[in-house]
Scaffold this active site. Structure first.
Site, short mmCIF file in Angstrom:
data_model
loop_
_atom_site.label_atom_id
_atom_site.label_comp_id
_atom_site.label_asym_id
_atom_site.label_seq_id
_atom_site.Cartn_x
_atom_site.Cartn_y
_atom_site.Cartn_z
N CYS A 109 0.83 -1.22 0.00
CA CYS A 109 0.00 0.00 0.00
C CYS A 109 0.86 1.26 0.00
O CYS A 109 0.55 2.24 -0.67
CB CYS A 109 -0.93 0.02 1.21
SG CYS A 109 -2.06 -1.37 1.25
N ARG A 120 -7.84 -4.55 -3.26
CA ARG A 120 -7.37 -3.40 -4.04
C ARG A 120 -8.34 -3.17 -5.20
O ARG A 120 -8.14 -3.68 -6.32
CB ARG A 120 -5.95 -3.65 -4.55
CG ARG A 120 -4.97 -3.88 -3.42
CD ARG A 120 -3.55 -4.07 -3.90
NE ARG A 120 -2.77 -4.63 -2.80
CZ ARG A 120 -2.26 -3.91 -1.79
NH1 ARG A 120 -2.41 -2.60 -1.78
NH2 ARG A 120 -1.60 -4.50 -0.83
#
Ligand code: BEZ
Length: 228
Positions: A55, A138
């Site tokens: 991330c 995601r």
């Protein structure tokens, strides 16, 4: 007999749907989504968790490319199920401490939504329990200036996204809208686009010869665009 008895059916937004609306707290203040973004494209994306490496690499790259998205009338909005304090501390750490692939001092200026109760993540099908029931996957939603979802991608937790691809998809959607064309495999801005099949009756009648077009067959024609 129901052979699909284990099949879970979950409602998720689809291409062509209106982006589900919500109000949320973000690192840049309150937002009303998608109303605050009328007239602009939005890349609305989720990430699993703050203070995690994949991330972090994605956020640094999104922030580095934010200008490129803004130039094509597009804003970025991120989300995870972490709280605002965590978001702010993580983004401060990224700016002050992390150097990655030549990126350093990276300031994330686009809003990052806090979604501790997963209200927004669930509306957008971002929590996929067989991957992880406590985090968002995601997801990327490409939302047009009318608030309509135009493309969606979902990646698992372990797989960092390709930001050039996200930008390419956005520009391809904008190009298809502006010129009423389609884009072939691996299309990039500047490449030829796909145009409708020849109307053979009218083509013969008008003896039209277009030098800027390439015809591979009657059903497969491409054309260079003057401007993108
Ligand atoms: C990461 O961003 O590195 C990550 C987040 C959640 C699970 C696995 C990896």
């Amino acid at each position: 007999m129901n052979q699909n008895k284990d099949l879970k059916i979950v409602n998720m937004p689809r291409i062509g749907d209106k982006a589900p609306n919500f109000r949320a707290l973000t690192t840049q203040g309150d937002i009303h989504f998608p109303d605050d973004y009328r007239g602009r494209w939005v890349i609305f994306f989720s990430h699993p968790a703050d203070f995690t490496p994949v991330c972090t690499s994605e956020f640094m790259t999104f922030a580095k490319m934010e200008n490129q998205f803004n130039k094509v009338n597009c804003d970025l909005v991120g989300l995870s199920v972490d709280n605002l304090h965590s978001h702010i501390t993580w983004l401060k750490t990224i700016k002050e401490k992390i150097e990655f692939k030549g990126m350093k001092n990276i300031e994330v200026q686009f809003p990052l939504i806090e979604d501790t109760k997963m209200h927004v993540a669930n509306k957008y099908g971002m929590v996929q329990p067989d991957e992880d029931s406590t985090k968002a996957v995601r997801a990327v939603f490409f939302i047009d200036p009318h608030g309509i979802i135009r493309a969606i991608t979902y990646y698992p937790l372990s797989l960092g996204r390709n930001l050039d691809e996200i930008h390419r998809v956005l520009v391809a959607l904008q190009t298809a809208d502006k010129f009423s064309v389609a884009t072939p495999a691996d299309w990039k801005p500047g490449d030829e686009v796909i145009i409708p099949p020849i109307d053979s009756h009218n083509a013969a009648k008008n003896k039209i010869e277009k030098t800027d077009e390439t015809s591979y067959d009657w059903f497969f024609r491409t054309k260079k665009l003057e401007e993108i």
